[in-house]
Design an enzyme around this catalytic site. Sequence first.
Site, short mmCIF file in Angstrom:
data_model
loop_
_atom_site.label_atom_id
_atom_site.label_comp_id
_atom_site.label_asym_id
_atom_site.label_seq_id
_atom_site.Cartn_x
_atom_site.Cartn_y
_atom_site.Cartn_z
N ARG A 57 0.87 -1.20 -0.04
CA ARG A 57 0.00 -0.14 -0.19
C ARG A 57 0.78 1.36 -0.17
NH1 ARG A 57 -2.05 1.08 4.21
NH2 ARG A 57 -1.11 -0.25 5.47
N LYS A 199 -8.15 -2.70 1.12
CA LYS A 199 -8.17 -2.02 2.49
C LYS A 199 -8.80 -0.64 2.30
CE LYS A 199 -5.63 -4.65 5.32
NZ LYS A 199 -6.34 -5.37 6.07
N HIS A 218 -9.93 -4.97 13.02
CA HIS A 218 -8.81 -5.59 12.14
C HIS A 218 -8.41 -6.90 12.90
CE1 HIS A 218 -4.65 -5.50 10.37
NE2 HIS A 218 -5.28 -6.09 9.57
N SER A 236 1.33 -7.47 12.36
CA SER A 236 2.06 -8.41 11.32
C SER A 236 3.19 -9.16 12.25
CB SER A 236 2.68 -7.59 10.25
OG SER A 236 3.32 -8.88 9.76
N LYS A 240 -1.35 -14.06 14.29
CA LYS A 240 -2.66 -13.95 14.18
C LYS A 240 -3.35 -15.05 13.26
CE LYS A 240 -4.26 -10.19 12.30
NZ LYS A 240 -4.91 -10.24 11.04
N THR A 241 -2.82 -15.02 11.91
CA THR A 241 -3.13 -16.08 11.13
C THR A 241 -2.91 -17.52 11.62
OG1 THR A 241 -2.94 -14.52 9.42
CG2 THR A 241 -3.29 -16.72 8.62
N ASP A 255 -9.22 -11.52 8.88
CA ASP A 255 -8.63 -10.32 8.70
C ASP A 255 -9.60 -9.10 9.17
OD1 ASP A 255 -6.19 -8.50 8.33
OD2 ASP A 255 -7.24 -7.99 6.43
N ARG A 319 2.20 -12.28 -2.00
CA ARG A 319 0.65 -12.50 -1.42
C ARG A 319 0.04 -13.31 -2.26
NH1 ARG A 319 -1.46 -9.94 3.37
NH2 ARG A 319 0.26 -8.11 3.68
#
Length: 530
Positions: A57, A199, A218, A236, A240-241, A255, A319
């Site tokens: 981004r 996003k 988030h 990050s 989390k994932t 997410d 990604r």
Amino acid sequence: MPVSTDLDAKTLGLTTVGKVYRNLSYEDLYEHEVKNNEGRVSANGTMMVDTGKFTGRSPKDKYFVKQGPSEDHIAWGNINKPVSAEIFDELFAEVTEHLSGKDVYVLDGYCGANPGTRKSARFITEFAWQSHFVKNMFIRPEASELEGFAPNFTVYNACSVTNKNWEKHGLNSEVFVIFNLEKNVAIIGGTWYGGEMKKGIFTVMNYALPLEKILSMHCSANVGKQGDVCLFFGLSGTGKTTLSTDASRKLIGDDEHGWDDEGIFNFEGGCYAKCINLSSDSEPEIFGAIRRNALLENLVADEAGNLNFDDGSKTENTRVSYPIEHIDNHEPSLKAGHPQNIIFLTCDAFGVLPPVSKLSKEQAMYYFLSGYTAKVAGTERGVTEPQATFSSCFGEAFLPLHPTAYAKLLGEKIEKHGVNAYLVNTGWAGGGYGVGKRMSIKATRACINAILNGCINKVEFDKTNWFKLSIPKELPDVDSSILNPRNSWADKEAFDATAKKLAAMFIENFKKYTNDSDEFNFSDAGPHVG
């Protein structure tokens, strides 16, 4: 290859239009991508595209049109920068002129799995792969829902248009991502990165939903066999994932989620995962999701299309986007009831925070607003200590409103639904980075399991110094010597000095939430130095 006949140029906001490829199937998108030479096909049939010089981004190029009534709600500053309506209109004219007369791809989708509170979005792009990306990321309407589909928000992606007058306009660069909340329109120019669309709509949801008393978050979420929901917040690198992907629990989403009067719901219909160093052993679910209909960004492959997940020469931010159906153990409805547990994940490279702490509601507000994690010391000469990172609500870059607007809603919902909150450190124990060791995934899993099965509520607790956190004296399958972080350090004086230093960083960061008034001041729930 289907061509829509019910969307004319006027409906799309263009002066003229060529062919309109609306809501193409995955197979049709694949054919267009191949025919247009938009990417390569990997050895296993997954489409691969490159996003050019922008592989992430461009937050410094994001703006909101400053006008009423939204200007009274937006927290203006480095994250949310203003642009005039006149500049927006000028760039909007350039974007629509560029798209006019061309064949365009239109994707209609929903953001939000709860029909009562979801928002509809339309994406107008000039490349098939961009339509493929948003088809993966958003909830795909049924054919009957497309009849009379009226978007709440429209995104015009003219990635090959740049703003030649950016200096005259007082902007950051020739790239622009601008939101006009009164016209319900966003325009994108100068960047090909797909994540701007994902996003961008998340940002819109973060503006609209809290004003309707719906919390936007988030975070990832999963649900157990008994209907017990858990939310995982974390920046990050905190896990989390990985930690929300559990063979014994269904994934609601990885997410972005909302929390309304009915419970938790996923914003999206897909996932957008990092691929660097991916392997079937480390992340089997994500690895298995990379197949036809998924879309790879900036991956390196040999001539035969064999992917090299360890090659970060294009970017470390490689990604893959894929429909959530590629994860076998997902919740088909993409929603569930109110959560029983909330987990704030942090990777504390200072080695100060406990593996797991039970938080009061006030502490939950404090750590939610702090959004803390720490990165390990880099290779730059002279940088020998971990670097603390604070991101409000674990998603500061996407919050148009003041962070306390989200924290207030979280506090109200925690209290109303009796939710337990925990802080889990996936970072270092026995010392900071370079001295101690990274918390084992086995130990972290054991802490998570103790939260989910409730056994953490049946043990005795201690309280730490400095941070005043409630920590269990013992937990099944966790070495008791690491539960109190001070005990795991050989040099107790070094621990105290490091803890005091980190506590001071928390205190300094939190001052930005207490400058205006004491109406919403949870600084007493944080660490103290004295």
